[in-house]
Design a protein around this motif. Structure first.
Motif, PDB file in Angstrom:
ATOM      1  N   THR A  41      26.783 -92.146  39.269  1.00 27.83           N
ATOM      2  CA  THR A  41      27.153 -92.950  38.770  1.00 27.83           C
ATOM      3  C   THR A  41      29.173 -92.010  38.578  1.00 27.83           C
ATOM      4  N   GLU A  42      29.986 -92.279  38.890  1.00 24.26           N
ATOM      5  CA  GLU A  42      31.335 -92.525  38.813  1.00 24.26           C
ATOM      6  C   GLU A  42      32.389 -91.199  37.740  1.00 24.26           C
ATOM      7  N   SER A  43      31.625 -90.973  36.351  1.00 26.40           N
ATOM      8  CA  SER A  43      31.772 -90.170  35.533  1.00 26.40           C
ATOM      9  C   SER A  43      31.433 -89.186  34.889  1.00 26.40           C
ATOM     10  N   ASP A  44      31.787 -88.548  33.702  1.00 23.02           N
ATOM     11  CA  ASP A  44      30.160 -87.125  34.076  1.00 23.02           C
ATOM     12  C   ASP A  44      29.291 -87.564  32.980  1.00 23.02           C
TER      13      ASP A  44
END
Length: 219
Positions: free
Chosen positions: A117-120
């Motif tokens: 993913t590109e998030s936390d």
């Protein structure tokens, strides 16, 4: 039973060795990282286990606690060792069993796939294979009549699947929650020749929440 367990363990070790080889090939880009987690939660018996032991000894919901540690063989794949201890209450109005419990000790090998993913926020899939050691409160006969005693049954092959989500609160740590379904092949396990077999396969649904720490960095 032990032959099946040994075979599955060897297969798991071969998979880990192959993953290690892949990781070494990619070492120039990604340096392996280790993960360590500590968790707690609750377990709920399901299937035939819910009705085990007649009315006075039916397993109820309970608590569990555990830890695991493993290595990343690719940025998305981790595998290692897990140990979980589960204590199930006894769902009964019998005054003699109110304060008694059933216990399960579960050492396992685990595999995780973290979805990129590109998030936390990072969801993941988890699989386990190992052994379950059951210590269940059982009604036994002795010279003074029937009494309740916690018996240790032979270990049984167990495996499970689950889904979870990890949230980074710092570069190398954060919190996670996961749900797992685990079944152990306890139908034919025994305590001794004069005690009946366990009689059913042990299955539980477990919800875990905990803290995860990463060690290492990418280069």
């Amino acid at each position: 039973m032990m032959k099946k367990t040994l075979a599955l363990t060897l297969v798991m070790l071969l998979v880990l060795c192959n993953l290690s080889a892949v990781a070494q090939e990619d070492d120039a880009v990604d340096k392996d990282r280790a993960e360590f987690t500590f968790f707690g939660g609750f377990g709920l018996p399901t299937g035939d286990l819910s009705d085990w032991g007649a009315d006075s000894l039916n397993p109820g919901s309970g608590n569990n606690i555990g830890l695991e540690g493993g290595f990343f063989f690719t940025p998305s794949i981790a595998a290692g060792f897990n140990f979980t201890y589960t204590s199930l209450s006894i769902d009964s109005d019998n005054q003699y069993t109110t304060d008694l419990t059933h216990r399960i000790y579960s050492p396992s090998l685990y595999f995780k796939y973290y979805f990129p993913t590109e998030s936390d926020f990072v969801p993941y899939f988890k699989g386990t294979v190992g052994l379950d050691f059951l210590r269940f409160t059982t009604s036994v006969d002795n010279v003074d009549g029937k009494r309740y005693k916690m018996l240790s049954y032979d270990p049984a092959l167990a495996y499970g699947i689950g889904l979870g989500a990890f949230y980074y609160t710092a570069d190398y740590s954060g919190f996670f929650i996961e749900a797992n379904y685990r079944i152990s092949l306890t139908d034919d396990v025994e305590y001794s020749s004069n005690i009946p077999k366990f009689g059913v396969n042990s299955a539980t649904i477990d919800i875990h929440a905990g803290f995860r720490v990463l060690i290492g960095s990418d280069e």
